[in-house]
Design an enzyme around this catalytic site. Structure first.
Site, PDB file in Angstrom:
ATOM      1  N   VAL A  46       3.724   8.164  12.459  1.00  0.00           N
ATOM      2  CA  VAL A  46       2.638   8.705  13.284  1.00  0.00           C
ATOM      3  C   VAL A  46       1.787   9.652  12.440  1.00  0.00           C
ATOM      4  O   VAL A  46       2.302  10.616  11.872  1.00  0.00           O
ATOM      5  CB  VAL A  46       3.193   9.490  14.503  1.00  0.00           C
ATOM      6  CG1 VAL A  46       2.052   9.957  15.405  1.00  0.00           C
ATOM      7  CG2 VAL A  46       4.172   8.650  15.296  1.00  0.00           C
ATOM      8  N   LYS A  50       5.947   2.163  12.918  1.00  0.00           N
ATOM      9  CA  LYS A  50       5.821   2.632  14.319  1.00  0.00           C
ATOM     10  C   LYS A  50       6.101   1.522  15.310  1.00  0.00           C
ATOM     11  O   LYS A  50       6.611   1.773  16.405  1.00  0.00           O
ATOM     12  CB  LYS A  50       4.447   3.250  14.590  1.00  0.00           C
ATOM     13  CG  LYS A  50       3.261   2.400  14.211  1.00  0.00           C
ATOM     14  CD  LYS A  50       2.839   2.741  12.828  1.00  0.00           C
ATOM     15  CE  LYS A  50       1.893   1.736  12.245  1.00  0.00           C
ATOM     16  NZ  LYS A  50       0.955   2.322  11.327  1.00  0.00           N
ATOM     17  N   LYS A  87       2.201   4.797  18.568  1.00  0.00           N
ATOM     18  CA  LYS A  87       2.328   6.179  18.074  1.00  0.00           C
ATOM     19  C   LYS A  87       2.414   7.152  19.247  1.00  0.00           C
ATOM     20  O   LYS A  87       3.173   8.127  19.202  1.00  0.00           O
ATOM     21  CB  LYS A  87       1.154   6.517  17.163  1.00  0.00           C
ATOM     22  CG  LYS A  87       1.172   5.729  15.858  1.00  0.00           C
ATOM     23  CD  LYS A  87      -0.163   5.837  15.147  1.00  0.00           C
ATOM     24  CE  LYS A  87      -0.144   5.104  13.824  1.00  0.00           C
ATOM     25  NZ  LYS A  87      -1.481   4.942  13.237  1.00  0.00           N
ATOM     26  N   ASP A 102      -1.555  -0.106  18.039  1.00  0.00           N
ATOM     27  CA  ASP A 102      -0.983   0.787  17.025  1.00  0.00           C
ATOM     28  C   ASP A 102      -1.021   2.233  17.544  1.00  0.00           C
ATOM     29  O   ASP A 102      -0.021   2.957  17.455  1.00  0.00           O
ATOM     30  CB  ASP A 102      -1.789   0.634  15.721  1.00  0.00           C
ATOM     31  CG  ASP A 102      -1.343   1.593  14.633  1.00  0.00           C
ATOM     32  OD1 ASP A 102      -0.422   1.247  13.874  1.00  0.00           O
ATOM     33  OD2 ASP A 102      -1.911   2.711  14.553  1.00  0.00           O
ATOM     34  N   GLY A 121       0.064   9.390   9.506  1.00  0.00           N
ATOM     35  CA  GLY A 121       0.034   9.458   8.038  1.00  0.00           C
ATOM     36  C   GLY A 121       0.691  10.760   7.598  1.00  0.00           C
ATOM     37  O   GLY A 121       1.833  11.033   7.961  1.00  0.00           O
ATOM     38  N   GLY A 151      -3.660   5.282   4.822  1.00  0.00           N
ATOM     39  CA  GLY A 151      -3.956   5.123   3.399  1.00  0.00           C
ATOM     40  C   GLY A 151      -2.730   5.405   2.550  1.00  0.00           C
ATOM     41  O   GLY A 151      -1.760   6.005   3.020  1.00  0.00           O
ATOM     42  N   THR A 185       0.838  -1.207   0.000  1.00  0.00           N
ATOM     43  CA  THR A 185       0.000   0.000   0.000  1.00  0.00           C
ATOM     44  C   THR A 185       0.869   1.252   0.000  1.00  0.00           C
ATOM     45  O   THR A 185       0.742   2.111  -0.884  1.00  0.00           O
ATOM     46  CB  THR A 185      -0.892   0.008   1.265  1.00  0.00           C
ATOM     47  OG1 THR A 185      -1.659  -1.187   1.281  1.00  0.00           O
ATOM     48  CG2 THR A 185      -1.815   1.209   1.278  1.00  0.00           C
TER      49      THR A 185
HETATM   50  P1  NDP Z   1       1.493  -3.831   2.954  1.00  0.00           P
HETATM   51  O1  NDP Z   1       1.148  -5.103   3.621  1.00  0.00           O
HETATM   52  O2  NDP Z   1       0.512  -3.254   2.014  1.00  0.00           O
HETATM   53  O3  NDP Z   1       2.859  -4.003   2.152  1.00  0.00           O
HETATM   54  C1  NDP Z   1       3.962  -4.655   2.689  1.00  0.00           C
HETATM   55  C2  NDP Z   1       5.001  -4.862   1.595  1.00  0.00           C
HETATM   56  O4  NDP Z   1       6.165  -5.399   2.191  1.00  0.00           O
HETATM   57  C3  NDP Z   1       4.579  -5.834   0.515  1.00  0.00           C
HETATM   58  O5  NDP Z   1       5.136  -5.438  -0.708  1.00  0.00           O
HETATM   59  C4  NDP Z   1       5.217  -7.163   0.962  1.00  0.00           C
HETATM   60  O6  NDP Z   1       5.544  -7.995  -0.111  1.00  0.00           O
HETATM   61  C5  NDP Z   1       6.491  -6.671   1.610  1.00  0.00           C
HETATM   62  N1  NDP Z   1       6.903  -7.553   2.680  1.00  0.00           N
HETATM   63  C6  NDP Z   1       6.264  -7.796   3.835  1.00  0.00           C
HETATM   64  N2  NDP Z   1       6.974  -8.673   4.571  1.00  0.00           N
HETATM   65  C7  NDP Z   1       8.070  -8.992   3.868  1.00  0.00           C
HETATM   66  C8  NDP Z   1       9.164  -9.868   4.077  1.00  0.00           C
HETATM   67  N3  NDP Z   1       9.286 -10.597   5.185  1.00  0.00           N
HETATM   68  N4  NDP Z   1      10.113  -9.954   3.135  1.00  0.00           N
HETATM   69  C9  NDP Z   1      10.009  -9.240   2.003  1.00  0.00           C
HETATM   70  N5  NDP Z   1       8.986  -8.388   1.746  1.00  0.00           N
HETATM   71  C10 NDP Z   1       8.032  -8.280   2.665  1.00  0.00           C
HETATM   72  O7  NDP Z   1       1.841  -2.802   4.122  1.00  0.00           O
HETATM   73  P2  NDP Z   1       1.669  -1.230   4.135  1.00  0.00           P
HETATM   74  O8  NDP Z   1       2.240  -0.661   2.908  1.00  0.00           O
HETATM   75  O9  NDP Z   1       0.280  -0.878   4.509  1.00  0.00           O
HETATM   76  O10 NDP Z   1       2.558  -0.813   5.406  1.00  0.00           O
HETATM   77  C11 NDP Z   1       3.953  -0.770   5.333  1.00  0.00           C
HETATM   78  C12 NDP Z   1       4.492  -0.060   6.578  1.00  0.00           C
HETATM   79  O11 NDP Z   1       3.951   1.253   6.647  1.00  0.00           O
HETATM   80  C13 NDP Z   1       4.098  -0.719   7.907  1.00  0.00           C
HETATM   81  O12 NDP Z   1       5.164  -0.556   8.826  1.00  0.00           O
HETATM   82  C14 NDP Z   1       2.898   0.084   8.371  1.00  0.00           C
HETATM   83  O13 NDP Z   1       2.724   0.084   9.766  1.00  0.00           O
HETATM   84  C15 NDP Z   1       3.319   1.467   7.902  1.00  0.00           C
HETATM   85  N6  NDP Z   1       2.219   2.399   7.720  1.00  0.00           N
HETATM   86  C16 NDP Z   1       1.145   2.056   6.947  1.00  0.00           C
HETATM   87  C17 NDP Z   1       0.130   2.948   6.757  1.00  0.00           C
HETATM   88  C18 NDP Z   1      -1.049   2.630   5.928  1.00  0.00           C
HETATM   89  O14 NDP Z   1      -1.964   3.451   5.885  1.00  0.00           O
HETATM   90  N7  NDP Z   1      -1.106   1.490   5.258  1.00  0.00           N
HETATM   91  C19 NDP Z   1       0.178   4.280   7.376  1.00  0.00           C
HETATM   92  C20 NDP Z   1       1.360   4.552   8.148  1.00  0.00           C
HETATM   93  C21 NDP Z   1       2.332   3.624   8.308  1.00  0.00           C
HETATM   94  P3  NDP Z   1       4.521  -9.164  -0.567  1.00  0.00           P
HETATM   95  O15 NDP Z   1       3.305  -8.450  -1.076  1.00  0.00           O
HETATM   96  O16 NDP Z   1       5.272  -9.894  -1.621  1.00  0.00           O
HETATM   97  O17 NDP Z   1       4.219  -9.967   0.651  1.00  0.00           O
HETATM   98  N1  HSE Z   2      -3.023   1.028  10.470  1.00  0.00           N
HETATM   99  C1  HSE Z   2      -2.723   2.382  10.740  1.00  0.00           C
HETATM  100  C2  HSE Z   2      -3.978   3.145  11.009  1.00  0.00           C
HETATM  101  C3  HSE Z   2      -2.004   2.983   9.561  1.00  0.00           C
HETATM  102  O1  HSE Z   2      -5.053   2.627  10.697  1.00  0.00           O
HETATM  103  O2  HSE Z   2      -3.907   4.252  11.541  1.00  0.00           O
HETATM  104  C4  HSE Z   2      -1.503   4.361   9.824  1.00  0.00           C
HETATM  105  O3  HSE Z   2      -0.461   4.347  10.739  1.00  0.00           O
END
Ligand code: NDP
Ligand code: HSE
Length: 597
Positions: A402, A375, A474, A470, A404, A570, A292
Site C-alpha cells: 500500500v 496487494k 489497498k 488496485d 509504495g 515506481g 520493476t
Molecule cells: P514486473 O512485471 O515488473 O515484474 C515481475 C517479475 O516477476 C518479473 O521478473 C517476472 O519474470 C517475474 N514473474 C512474473 N510471473 C512469474 C511466474 N509465473 N513465474 C516466475 N516469475 C514470474 O512487476 P512489478 O515489479 O511492477 O511488481 C511486482 C509486485 O509488486 C506486484 O505484486 C505489484 O503489485 C507490486 N507492486 C508494484 C509496484 C510498482 O510500482 N511497480 C508498487 C507496489 C507494489 P519475467 O520477466 O521473466 O516474466
Molecule cells: N500499480 C500500482 C499503482 C503500483 O499504480 O499504484 C503501486 O502499488
C-alpha cells in the site's frame, strides 16, 4: 564499569543562557516526534553509499518520526578542498576559505535530498542562510549562537524530510564561517536543540562508542556513557565541544551505525558497557521476481552482502536477466528450486495470486519469513496467511503493498493502537493519478497509460489500476488495520477511470480529478468503502498528490487529522519499502545484545 577519573573534565552547567547570543532563539514545539540524523563523511563515503543513508532516513519515517538530516561532506572532500585552497594561496582569506570548504557539505546535502526524494519521501533542502544559523568567534572554528528554527518546523509539519548541510554558518556580518572539527556533529546537536527534537543520532561507521579500538580484541561498547566519561574518553568519537553542548542543554546523543538498534547513548548518569555480540550473519534469501520492483530490491540487497545471501531468483525467462547478475546461476524457472537452499526469507515480487499464493504458503508453512508487495494476494488471503505465519513463528511483512514508500499501513497501525479512527480518504493508485494529471496537461488517455507503464507504475496487466480495483485492494488492507474486521474486496463500491478513454468532460473550475478511496464506519460499526472519481478542490491535500504520488488522510475521533504522502509507485519508492521490511526480518534473525557481566 569505567573507573571514576582523577581529572574529571569541566562540564558546563545545564541550561545556562546562550553565550553572546544577540537575539533570543525561540524553541519550538512541534506536533510530532522529531529526530535529527547526522551522516558523517564515513557514511557518505562516496555516491554509492548515499542509498544507505536514505534507508536510515526511511527507517525513521516509517516509524512515524519527522526527520531532519544533517550532512557532512562526502569522503575526503573537505581535505581536498582545504588542499586546493592551499595550492591557491598560503594565506587564505578566512571567509573565502570557509566558503570553499562549505561547498563540500552543500554538495553532499543536495545529493542526499535528491536521493531521499527519488526513494519517494518528500524532501526539502535548506541551507544555513535559510535557518539563519549565526556563529561567533574564529571564522574557521566558530561557535553557533542562534538560529531560526521556523523554516524547519514548517517543513517537518508539512511532512517533508528536511536536509541541511552541516559545518557552516554565518557571522555577524553574514560571512560564511565553519564550526571546526566535529562541526557537523555540532550543527546536528544545535539544530536538534532548537527544533525540540526528541533524539539526535550521529550516524558513524562504528556501531557505538567503545572503550578501546573497536577492532581490537576485548573492546567493549558503551550502552550508556556519561558526559564526563565521553569527554575524558581517548576515543573522541564525538568532539568534546559537542558533548559539552549536549550536557549544557541536557540532551542525549546517540552514537551508532546505520541500521543500529542499540546505539551508545551519551547522557546523564553512570556509564555502562555491553558484552561483545556476535557478528551479524547473512540471511539466506530466495527472491521471486526481478522486474520493476524486484530489480530495485536486488540492487539494495547486493550492496549489503554482510546481511543478504541471495541463493535463488525465480523468473519466467532467465535469459532476460542473465547479464544483470554477476552470478546468473542463481536464476531459476522452477518454483520448487526456490526452496532448495532452505531460505530463511522469501521476497515475493512476481505479483498475481495463484503461484505467489502457493509459494508464500509453502514458505510460511516451513517457518520461513516472507516480504511481499502483493496487494491483490494480501487483500484476498492476508488474514489466512498472517494466521499461518503466526502459527509457524514466521514474519509476514507487506508494507509496500500500500502506498509504495508512503508508510500508510504503519501510520494507520500506529494511530489505531491509541486513537479512534473515524475515516480514511486517499489517493492510493499511482498509475491513475499519473494518467489524470497527464490528461489535465492535454495528454490523451492511451498515451498517458502507456507512459505510466513505461515508467513502471502500472501493474503487468493495468486493468486493476484503471478499473479502481488496485486502489480497492489497498483500501481493504488499510481498513483491516484501522478497524480489524477483514473487509472483503467485493464489498468495496468501485468505479475506475476507464470511461475517460472515450469521454473526459471538463472538470469544474478550481478543481482537479482524483480517483479517491474512502472508508468510514456507520453507527453499527460496519465499514463503508468506495473508490470513485471525484472533483477535488485545487490546493487540497488530495489535489496536491501529483502524478504517481499517493496521499492518505486519517481522520481521528478527537477531530485531528494525520496526513502521510509521497511516491506511491515506481521502482525506487517501492523497493525502499520492501527493503525496509527485509531489513526488519534480518534484524529479527540476528543475535541479541547481551548486557555486560
Ligand atoms: P514486473 O512485471 O515488473 O515484474 C515481475 C517479475 O516477476 C518479473 O521478473 C517476472 O519474470 C517475474 N514473474 C512474473 N510471473 C512469474 C511466474 N509465473 N513465474 C516466475 N516469475 C514470474 O512487476 P512489478 O515489479 O511492477 O511488481 C511486482 C509486485 O509488486 C506486484 O505484486 C505489484 O503489485 C507490486 N507492486 C508494484 C509496484 C510498482 O510500482 N511497480 C508498487 C507496489 C507494489 P519475467 O520477466 O521473466 O516474466
Ligand atoms: N500499480 C500500482 C499503482 C503500483 O499504480 O499504484 C503501486 O502499488
Amino acid at each position: 564499569m569505567p573507573r571514576p577519573r582523577d581529572n574529571q573534565p569541566h562540564l558546563p552547567e545545564p541550561n545556562r543562557p546562550e553565550p553572546r547570543a544577540r537575539r533570543v532563539t525561540e524553541r519550538l514545539t512541534v506536533e510530532h516526534d522529531v529526530v535529527v540524523l547526522k551522516f558523517g563523511s564515513s557514511i557518505l563515503a562516496h555516491e554509492g553509499t548515499i542509498a544507505d543513508a536514505v534507508h536510515e532516513v526511511y527507517r525513521e519515517v516509517r516509524s512515524g518520526r519527522r526527520v531532519v538530516v544533517v550532512c557532512s561532506a562526502m569522503g575526503n572532500t573537505t581535505d581536498d578542498l582545504a588542499k586546493r585552497a592551499g595550492e591557491i594561496t598560503d594565506k587564505p582569506h578566512p571567509a573565502a576559505y570557509a566558503a570553499l570548504l562549505a561547498v563540500g557539505e552543500s554538495h553532499s546535502a543536495a545529493q542526499v535530498a535528491l536521493a531521499i526524494d527519488a526513494a519517494g519521501m518528500p524532501a526539502i533542502l535548506l541551507d544555513p542562510a535559510q535557518i539563519d544559523l549565526r556563529t561567533h568567534g574564529d571564522p574557521v572554528n566558530a561557535e553557533p549562537v542562534s538560529m531560526d528554527a521556523s523554516p524547519i518546523k514548517r517543513e517537518i509539519e508539512a511532512g517533508n524530510v528536511v536536509v541541511l548541510p552541516g559545518f557552516a554558518g554565518r557571522d555577524e556580518r553574514g560571512f560564511t564561517t565553519l564550526l571546526g572539527r566535529g562541526g557537523s556533529d555540532l550543527t546536528a546537536l544545535f539544530v536538534a536543540h532548537h527544533c525540540g527534537a526528541t533524539r539526535c543520532r550521529l550516524v558513524k561507521d562504528v556501531d557505538g562508542w567503545y572503550d578501546a579500538d573497536p577492532k581490537s580484541a576485548g573492546a567493549r561498547k558503551y550502552a550508556h556513557l556519561s558526559y564526563a566519561d565521553a569527554i575524558a574518553s581517548p576515543a573522541q568519537i564525538v568532539q568534546s565541544k559537542c558533548v559539552e553542548y549536549a550536557c549544557k542543554h541536557a540532551m542525549v546523543i546517540e552514537v551508532g551505525a546505520l541500521g543500529s538498534v542499540a546505539p551508545s547513548v551519551v547522557g546523564e548518569g553512570e556509564s555502562t558497557l555491553v558484552a561483545p555480540h556476535a557478528t551479524p550473519r547473512p540471511v539466506r534469501v530466495a527472491m521471486l521476481g526481478l522486474g520493476t520492483v524486484g530489480g530495485g530490491v536486488m540492487r539494495h540487497m547486493l550492496s549489503a552482502p554482510d546481511r543478504y545471501d541471495i541463493r535463488r531468483v525465480l523468473v519466467r525467462d532467465p535469459s532476460k536477466y542473465a547479464d544483470k547478475l554477476e552470478d546468473a546461476s542463481i536464476l531459476c524457472q522452477d518454483a520448487d528450486a526456490v526452496f532448495a537452499d532452505d531460505p530463511e526469507l522469501v521476497v515475493e515480487l512476481i505479483g498475481g495470486t495463484s503461484l505467489a499464493g502457493d509459494l508464500l504458503e509453502r514458505a510460511l508453512d516451513r517457518g520461513c519469513s516472507v516480504v511481499t508487495a502483493n496487494k491483490a494476494l494480501m487483500a484476498r488471503d492476508g488474514v489466512r496467511l498472517r494466521a499461518l505465519a503466526d502459527t509457524r513463528g514466521a514474519k509476514l511483512l507487506d508494507s509496500a503493498a500500500v502506498g509504495g514508500s508512503v508508510p500508510m499501513l504503519e501510520a494507520v497501525r500506529r494511530l489505531a493502537a491509541h486513537r479512534e479512527i473515524v475515516s480514511l480518504a486517499g489517493v492510493l493508485n499511482g498509475t491513475t493519478n499519473f494518467i489524470l494529471d497527464q490528461m489535465a496537461r492535454d495528454s490523451r488517455y492511451d498515451e498517458a497509460l502507456a507512459e505510466a507503464q513505461r515508467l513502471g507504475f502500472a501493474e503487468a496487466d493495468p486493468t486493476a489500476d484503471v478499473g479502481g480495483f488496485d486502489a480497492a485492494q489497498k483500501l481493504c488492507l488499510l481498513c483491516r488495520v484501522a478497524w480489524d474486521p477483514a473487509l472483503p474486496e467485493d464489498s468495496v463500491e468501485v468505479t475506475g477511470i476507464e470511461s475517460l478513454a472515450q469521454n473526459a468532460p471538463d472538470v469544474d473550475r478550481g478543481h482537479v480529478r482524483r480517483l479517491v478511496a474512502r472508508a468510514s464506519r456507520n453507527g453499527d460499526g460496519a465499514v463503508l468503502a468506495r473508490v470513485a472519481l471525484e472533483p477535488v478542490p485545487e490546493g487540497s491535500e488530495l489535489a496536491r498528490a501529483h502524478d504517481e504520488q499517493n496521499v492518505l488522510i486519517v481522520q481521528l475521533g478527537d477531530g485531528r487529522r494525520e496526513v502521510v504522502k509521497g511516491r506511491g509507485a515506481g521502482r525506487w519508492p517501492t523497493a525502499e519499502a520492501v527493503f525496509a521490511d527485509t531489513e526488519q526480518v534480518v534484524r529479527a534473525l540476528q543475535p541479541r545484545l547481551a548486557p555486560a557481566q
